[in-house]
Design a protein around this motif. Structure first.
Motif, PDB file in Angstrom:
ATOM      1  N   PRO A 251       7.148 -54.424  21.932  1.00  0.00           N
ATOM      2  CA  PRO A 251       7.375 -53.053  22.428  1.00  0.00           C
ATOM      3  C   PRO A 251       8.364 -53.008  23.593  1.00  0.00           C
ATOM      4  O   PRO A 251       9.112 -52.047  23.737  1.00  0.00           O
ATOM      5  CB  PRO A 251       5.981 -52.606  22.876  1.00  0.00           C
ATOM      6  CG  PRO A 251       5.043 -53.417  22.054  1.00  0.00           C
ATOM      7  CD  PRO A 251       5.711 -54.748  21.879  1.00  0.00           C
ATOM      8  N   THR A 252       8.390 -54.065  24.421  1.00  0.00           N
ATOM      9  CA  THR A 252       9.348 -54.065  25.535  1.00  0.00           C
ATOM     10  C   THR A 252      10.779 -54.161  24.993  1.00  0.00           C
ATOM     11  O   THR A 252      11.692 -53.492  25.494  1.00  0.00           O
ATOM     12  CB  THR A 252       9.071 -55.253  26.490  1.00  0.00           C
ATOM     13  OG1 THR A 252       7.714 -55.173  26.899  1.00  0.00           O
ATOM     14  CG2 THR A 252       9.968 -55.210  27.709  1.00  0.00           C
ATOM     15  N   ILE A 253      10.961 -54.999  23.968  1.00  0.00           N
ATOM     16  CA  ILE A 253      12.288 -55.092  23.353  1.00  0.00           C
ATOM     17  C   ILE A 253      12.694 -53.715  22.819  1.00  0.00           C
ATOM     18  O   ILE A 253      13.813 -53.241  23.027  1.00  0.00           O
ATOM     19  CB  ILE A 253      12.290 -56.132  22.206  1.00  0.00           C
ATOM     20  CG1 ILE A 253      12.070 -57.538  22.784  1.00  0.00           C
ATOM     21  CG2 ILE A 253      13.598 -56.073  21.406  1.00  0.00           C
ATOM     22  CD1 ILE A 253      11.944 -58.643  21.755  1.00  0.00           C
ATOM     23  N   ALA A 254      11.737 -53.044  22.144  1.00  0.00           N
ATOM     24  CA  ALA A 254      12.038 -51.718  21.585  1.00  0.00           C
ATOM     25  C   ALA A 254      12.372 -50.729  22.703  1.00  0.00           C
ATOM     26  O   ALA A 254      13.284 -49.912  22.588  1.00  0.00           O
ATOM     27  CB  ALA A 254      10.839 -51.210  20.786  1.00  0.00           C
ATOM     28  N   TRP A 255      11.648 -50.848  23.795  1.00  0.00           N
ATOM     29  CA  TRP A 255      11.852 -49.943  24.939  1.00  0.00           C
ATOM     30  C   TRP A 255      13.255 -50.128  25.520  1.00  0.00           C
ATOM     31  O   TRP A 255      13.995 -49.173  25.749  1.00  0.00           O
ATOM     32  CB  TRP A 255      10.764 -50.243  25.971  1.00  0.00           C
ATOM     33  CG  TRP A 255      10.744 -49.326  27.148  1.00  0.00           C
ATOM     34  CD1 TRP A 255      10.889 -47.965  27.149  1.00  0.00           C
ATOM     35  CD2 TRP A 255      10.557 -49.708  28.515  1.00  0.00           C
ATOM     36  NE1 TRP A 255      10.789 -47.468  28.413  1.00  0.00           N
ATOM     37  CE2 TRP A 255      10.590 -48.526  29.283  1.00  0.00           C
ATOM     38  CE3 TRP A 255      10.358 -50.932  29.160  1.00  0.00           C
ATOM     39  CZ2 TRP A 255      10.442 -48.534  30.669  1.00  0.00           C
ATOM     40  CZ3 TRP A 255      10.204 -50.935  30.535  1.00  0.00           C
ATOM     41  CH2 TRP A 255      10.251 -49.746  31.273  1.00  0.00           C
ATOM     42  N   LEU A 256      13.613 -51.408  25.715  1.00  0.00           N
ATOM     43  CA  LEU A 256      14.943 -51.695  26.271  1.00  0.00           C
ATOM     44  C   LEU A 256      16.048 -51.251  25.309  1.00  0.00           C
ATOM     45  O   LEU A 256      17.085 -50.752  25.714  1.00  0.00           O
ATOM     46  CB  LEU A 256      15.084 -53.197  26.553  1.00  0.00           C
ATOM     47  CG  LEU A 256      14.163 -53.755  27.655  1.00  0.00           C
ATOM     48  CD1 LEU A 256      14.331 -55.264  27.775  1.00  0.00           C
ATOM     49  CD2 LEU A 256      14.466 -53.072  28.996  1.00  0.00           C
ATOM     50  N   ALA A 257      15.797 -51.429  24.012  1.00  0.00           N
ATOM     51  CA  ALA A 257      16.860 -51.147  23.047  1.00  0.00           C
ATOM     52  C   ALA A 257      16.960 -49.669  22.671  1.00  0.00           C
ATOM     53  O   ALA A 257      18.026 -49.183  22.321  1.00  0.00           O
ATOM     54  CB  ALA A 257      16.646 -51.986  21.783  1.00  0.00           C
ATOM     55  N   THR A 258      15.819 -48.960  22.716  1.00  0.00           N
ATOM     56  CA  THR A 258      15.860 -47.573  22.218  1.00  0.00           C
ATOM     57  C   THR A 258      15.360 -46.552  23.229  1.00  0.00           C
ATOM     58  O   THR A 258      15.505 -45.353  23.014  1.00  0.00           O
ATOM     59  CB  THR A 258      14.970 -47.420  20.958  1.00  0.00           C
ATOM     60  OG1 THR A 258      13.592 -47.523  21.358  1.00  0.00           O
ATOM     61  CG2 THR A 258      15.276 -48.476  19.921  1.00  0.00           C
ATOM     62  N   GLY A 259      14.692 -47.020  24.286  1.00  0.00           N
ATOM     63  CA  GLY A 259      14.174 -46.090  25.291  1.00  0.00           C
ATOM     64  C   GLY A 259      12.815 -45.505  24.924  1.00  0.00           C
ATOM     65  O   GLY A 259      12.247 -44.721  25.686  1.00  0.00           O
ATOM     66  N   MET A 260      12.246 -45.891  23.760  1.00  0.00           N
ATOM     67  CA  MET A 260      10.935 -45.341  23.399  1.00  0.00           C
ATOM     68  C   MET A 260       9.835 -46.105  24.144  1.00  0.00           C
ATOM     69  O   MET A 260       9.803 -47.332  24.101  1.00  0.00           O
ATOM     70  CB  MET A 260      10.708 -45.453  21.890  1.00  0.00           C
ATOM     71  CG  MET A 260       9.464 -44.703  21.430  1.00  0.00           C
ATOM     72  SD  MET A 260       9.160 -44.838  19.664  1.00  0.00           S
ATOM     73  CE  MET A 260      10.329 -43.718  18.969  1.00  0.00           C
ATOM     74  N   SER A 261       8.967 -45.354  24.814  1.00  0.00           N
ATOM     75  CA  SER A 261       7.961 -46.043  25.640  1.00  0.00           C
ATOM     76  C   SER A 261       6.967 -46.807  24.753  1.00  0.00           C
ATOM     77  O   SER A 261       6.609 -46.336  23.671  1.00  0.00           O
ATOM     78  CB  SER A 261       7.227 -45.038  26.528  1.00  0.00           C
ATOM     79  OG  SER A 261       5.951 -44.781  26.010  1.00  0.00           O
ATOM     80  N   PRO A 262       6.513 -47.972  25.216  1.00  0.00           N
ATOM     81  CA  PRO A 262       5.602 -48.782  24.412  1.00  0.00           C
ATOM     82  C   PRO A 262       4.352 -48.016  23.971  1.00  0.00           C
ATOM     83  O   PRO A 262       3.893 -48.169  22.845  1.00  0.00           O
ATOM     84  CB  PRO A 262       5.233 -49.934  25.352  1.00  0.00           C
ATOM     85  CG  PRO A 262       6.412 -50.069  26.254  1.00  0.00           C
ATOM     86  CD  PRO A 262       6.942 -48.682  26.441  1.00  0.00           C
ATOM     87  N   VAL A 263       3.816 -47.168  24.849  1.00  0.00           N
ATOM     88  CA  VAL A 263       2.584 -46.456  24.508  1.00  0.00           C
ATOM     89  C   VAL A 263       2.853 -45.485  23.350  1.00  0.00           C
ATOM     90  O   VAL A 263       2.094 -45.435  22.363  1.00  0.00           O
ATOM     91  CB  VAL A 263       2.044 -45.697  25.748  1.00  0.00           C
ATOM     92  CG1 VAL A 263       0.788 -44.911  25.387  1.00  0.00           C
ATOM     93  CG2 VAL A 263       1.765 -46.681  26.871  1.00  0.00           C
ATOM     94  N   VAL A 264       3.946 -44.731  23.469  1.00  0.00           N
ATOM     95  CA  VAL A 264       4.293 -43.776  22.400  1.00  0.00           C
ATOM     96  C   VAL A 264       4.527 -44.541  21.094  1.00  0.00           C
ATOM     97  O   VAL A 264       4.004 -44.188  20.032  1.00  0.00           O
ATOM     98  CB  VAL A 264       5.569 -42.988  22.794  1.00  0.00           C
ATOM     99  CG1 VAL A 264       6.029 -42.113  21.632  1.00  0.00           C
ATOM    100  CG2 VAL A 264       5.306 -42.154  24.031  1.00  0.00           C
ATOM    101  N   LEU A 265       5.275 -45.621  21.196  1.00  0.00           N
ATOM    102  CA  LEU A 265       5.608 -46.410  20.007  1.00  0.00           C
ATOM    103  C   LEU A 265       4.343 -46.909  19.307  1.00  0.00           C
ATOM    104  O   LEU A 265       4.157 -46.723  18.100  1.00  0.00           O
ATOM    105  CB  LEU A 265       6.498 -47.597  20.417  1.00  0.00           C
ATOM    106  CG  LEU A 265       6.779 -48.615  19.326  1.00  0.00           C
ATOM    107  CD1 LEU A 265       7.612 -48.010  18.219  1.00  0.00           C
ATOM    108  CD2 LEU A 265       7.504 -49.832  19.888  1.00  0.00           C
ATOM    109  N   LEU A 266       3.448 -47.537  20.082  1.00  0.00           N
ATOM    110  CA  LEU A 266       2.243 -48.104  19.468  1.00  0.00           C
ATOM    111  C   LEU A 266       1.381 -46.984  18.870  1.00  0.00           C
ATOM    112  O   LEU A 266       0.766 -47.172  17.818  1.00  0.00           O
ATOM    113  CB  LEU A 266       1.451 -48.923  20.496  1.00  0.00           C
ATOM    114  CG  LEU A 266       2.145 -50.232  20.906  1.00  0.00           C
ATOM    115  CD1 LEU A 266       1.443 -50.881  22.086  1.00  0.00           C
ATOM    116  CD2 LEU A 266       2.195 -51.212  19.731  1.00  0.00           C
ATOM    117  N   GLY A 267       1.360 -45.829  19.536  1.00  0.00           N
ATOM    118  CA  GLY A 267       0.606 -44.691  19.005  1.00  0.00           C
ATOM    119  C   GLY A 267       1.147 -44.278  17.635  1.00  0.00           C
ATOM    120  O   GLY A 267       0.391 -43.995  16.712  1.00  0.00           O
ATOM    121  N   LYS A 268       2.460 -44.305  17.496  1.00  0.00           N
ATOM    122  CA  LYS A 268       3.079 -43.850  16.242  1.00  0.00           C
ATOM    123  C   LYS A 268       2.853 -44.832  15.090  1.00  0.00           C
ATOM    124  O   LYS A 268       2.854 -44.425  13.934  1.00  0.00           O
ATOM    125  CB  LYS A 268       4.591 -43.661  16.439  1.00  0.00           C
ATOM    126  CG  LYS A 268       4.964 -42.377  17.191  1.00  0.00           C
ATOM    127  CD  LYS A 268       6.469 -42.339  17.369  1.00  0.00           C
ATOM    128  CE  LYS A 268       6.932 -41.258  18.317  1.00  0.00           C
ATOM    129  NZ  LYS A 268       6.978 -39.926  17.723  1.00  0.00           N
TER     130      LYS A 268
END
Ligand code: ASP
Length: 421
Positions: A251-268
């Protein structure tokens, strides 16, 4: 509930230990026919597993290269997806190996299996061999072997090298309509079906393995307790690191690359993660992952329809991480000393094995054997992993699927940025 393979395996394991304990207390001298039957079941099951290694690695690698090869024509998408997948898998293995180098609680107990086992016959490298040229020479001789003898001798390096060369040559030389592509595809289907049959009888194999194991370990009470503690420590470490990779690193990689917060991402992506958890199969989760990527993460369908199926076959961070820790753990139990070069071998083999494993329950057990063979741990060591393999598979499959979904998000946003620029 009894139809669930995980439940069956648990019951079989418990039954194996229980019956062996009762058996031993009733007949301390042992009944030869019982021991013979159990040994037969155990050997037959392990032989079944081993039977598939060579063709499975060979054809699934060729299959993987063919699918990558076709897509390399789509240049950008292929390049960035494969680059991303290899990088995250590499991070997972590095995390595993670095942590396990400093933290290996099981070494507080003795090496239960080391007595009387000669591991030199299957070893690809000698422990402690420090001349890099000598190692390269050995590796080259093993790699560039005639494909038939590599398959017959279970020479993993030879099988991998041949599969890569044949796969790349097929992509370059053959027409897209060539029946050979179809043939490889069909053979892979057949192998996966056989693997499924073998996995169906996992409970029988587990029962026999555990029965035999309990008898062998019960030579000293403390001994078997220590072993169970070691196994528990191994399982806890694998789960801990798999969760760190899946819930923090990716999720941190995703956050750095796309700006989506880890919490939102995991929720989705919760739904496909739960499906992966309960099916232990990336492939079976694919339809749910595709829908989630498009509807929840807003990934375009042209990206998701390429990135996710490719991920379900080649991108398995949880599997790679598990195999690396398992190799170090078993090496300790079997008294195999790991040199730096052997650790690098573990790194590479875990990567290749995770790419080669199909996305189905316990698939990595076949690939795991390749990692073991490479560093000279006897194949029967797989029995130890099978004991706790099912619960670990649920979590690593969730992380495998999470890795694919995050990959689709990162690739999609990257391509959009490129287009906008
Ligand atoms: N069950 C895993 C998956 O489908 C593969 C494995 O590690 O056994 O992703």
């Amino acid at each position: 509930m009894l139809k669930n393979l995980t439940v069956q395996v648990f019951l079989a394991a418990a039954l194996g230990i229980l019956l062996a304990t009762i058996y031993q207390s009733i007949t301390p001298e042992g009944i030869p026919s019982v021991v013979e039957t159990i040994t037969f079941l155990k050997k037959a099951f392990l032989a079944l597993l081993k039977m598939l290694i060579a063709p499975m690695i060979f054809f699934s690698l060729i299959g993987g290269i063919i699918s990558i090869g076709n897509v390399i024509r789509l240049r950008q998408l292929g390049g960035i997806t494969i680059g991303y997948y290899l990088t995250t898998t590499g991070i997972a293995i590095a995390l595993a190996l670095i942590v396990v180098l400093f933290f290996h609680p099981w070494t507080a107990y003795e090496q239960v299996m080391s007595v009387g086992i000669d591991t030199s016959a299957t070893r690809m490298l000698e422990p402690g061999s420090d001349s890099i040229i000598r190692i390269l020479a050995t590796m080259a001789t093993l790699a560039f072997t005639n494909p038939f003898s590599a398959l017959v001798d279970l020479n993993i390096l030879g099988i991998v090298a041949n599969a890569i060369l044949i796969g790349v040559a097929m992509v370059l030389v053959l027409e897209e309509s060539s029946p050979l592509f179809r043939l490889v595809h069909d053979i892979n289907h057949v192998i996966v079906r056989i693997l499924r049959w073998v996995i169906r009888i996992l409970p029988v194999g587990i029962f026999a393995i555990l029965f035999d194991f309990t008898l062998r370990l019960s030579s000293g009470e403390g001994h078997s307790e220590a072993f169970l503690t070691q196994l528990f420590q191994f399982g806890a470490l694998v789960i801990g690191l798999t969760l760190i990779h899946g819930l923090i690193v990716l999720p941190t990689i995703a956050w750095l690359a796309t700006g989506m917060s880890p919490v939102v991402l995991l929720g989705k992506i919760t739904q496909p993660l739960l499906v992966a958890f309960s099916t232990s199969s990336s492939a079976a989760t694919l339809p749910v992952s595709m829908r989630t990527a498009e509807e929840e993460l807003g990934v375009s369908s042209s990206v998701s329809s390429f990135v996710l199926p490719l991920g379900a076959t080649m991108n398995m961070d949880g599997t790679a991480l598990f195999e690396a820790i398992a190799a170090v753990f078993l090496a300790y139990l079997y008294g195999v000393e790991l040199s730096n070069v052997m650790l690098i071998t573990v790194f590479l083999m875990a990567m290749v094995a995770s790419i080669g494993a199909p996305g189905m329950p316990s698939a990595s057990m076949s690939g795991m054997q390749m990692v073991l063979l490479a560093i000279g741990i006897p194949l029967e060591a797989i029995a130890i992993l099978l004991v706790i393999e099912r619960p670990l598979d649920t979590i690593r499959t969730s992380v495998n699927v999470g890795g694919d979904l995050i990959g689709s998000l990162v690739v999609d946003r990257y391509l959009r940025r490129q287009e906008a620029a």
